[in-house]
Design an enzyme around this catalytic site. Structure first.
Site, short mmCIF file in Angstrom:
data_model
loop_
_atom_site.label_atom_id
_atom_site.label_comp_id
_atom_site.label_asym_id
_atom_site.label_seq_id
_atom_site.Cartn_x
_atom_site.Cartn_y
_atom_site.Cartn_z
N GLY A 81 77.77 23.88 34.05
CA GLY A 81 79.17 24.08 33.70
C GLY A 81 79.35 24.20 32.21
N GLY A 82 80.51 24.65 31.83
CA GLY A 82 80.83 24.78 30.42
C GLY A 82 81.42 23.49 29.86
CB VAL A 83 82.64 22.69 26.45
CG1 VAL A 83 83.37 21.53 25.78
CG2 VAL A 83 81.31 22.97 25.77
CE LYS A 88 78.29 20.23 31.20
NZ LYS A 88 79.55 20.25 30.39
CG HIS A 144 80.36 10.54 28.97
ND1 HIS A 144 79.88 11.27 30.02
CD2 HIS A 144 80.97 11.44 28.15
CE1 HIS A 144 80.18 12.55 29.87
NE2 HIS A 144 80.84 12.68 28.73
#
Length: 206
Positions: free
Chosen positions: A33-35, A39, A76
């Site tokens: 996936g992109g930024v 994802k 995160h």
């Protein structure tokens, strides 16, 4: 270009023969996936049913010299379940080989960036390509042989413009080739775009 790229075609030829195993206890899943695509959150949801998970963070560790990066890492960490254990390491091959619990690797893009620095790619130090190949192949061998559920998150880098710098092009090419190699040895490859999940198939058809 590195041997990693040259070996890509050969690896994909054998990928079509892989059996569908997605959903089994030792399934290997690659999420691209992109930024800010979602994802990482998708990967975390996939692993949420396991009572114990080792979250592998292979990028650069938090540093007071880069508060923005440190803040990203903290965000995160804050959303991981308390029963997950975090392991910060650039030695992905050893981590995967010794794993006895489900693994979530997030992400291969930050790992490639760190490894490129460690092998001397940014300064074009003599022998960097050979050292890079060794690191990539060690990880790929460990990924292929893994016998625990394992999910790897990676950046999809093949949809943008050609980077204007040599370092940017090296990173794009190495990560793009690595994504292909990992995908060829995965039971499921998934793409997250703007929060929407696309299943690219349980085996490569290339």
């Amino acid at each position: 270009m590195t041997k990693l790229t040259l070996r890509l075609a050969a690896a994909l030829e054998g990928a079509a023969r892989r059996l569908r195993r997605y959903g089994q206890d030792d399934a290997k899943v690659l999420i691209l996936g992109g930024v800010r695509s979602g994802k990482s959150r998708h990967a975390e949801r996939l692993m949420s049913h396991h009572p114990e998970v080792v979250y592998v963070a292979p990028g650069y560790p938090a540093s007071a010299d880069d508060p923005e990066w440190a803040a990203r890492i903290e965000r995160h960490r804050a959303r991981r379940p308390p029963n997950w254990r975090t392991e910060e390491t650039a030695d992905l091959a050893a981590t995967v080989r010794k794993a006895s619990r489900p693994l979530l690797i997030d992400c291969l893009g930050t790992w490639v960036s760190r490894v490129l620095g460690e092998v001397g790619a940014w300064d074009q130090t003599e022998g960097w390509e050979l050292r890079l190949d060794e690191r990539m192949e060690e990880f790929l061998a460990a990924w292929t042989a893994a016998h625990v559920p394992i999910v790897a998150v990676s950046n999809e880098v093949g949809m943008g413009v050609v980077p204007a710098t040599v370092s940017g092009r090296v990173f794009r090419d190495v990560l793009g080739a690595l994504n292909n190699r990992v995908a060829a040895e995965s039971d499921s490859v998934q793409l997250v775009v703007a929060g929407h999940l696309l299943h690219l198939g349980e085996r490569s058809l290339l």
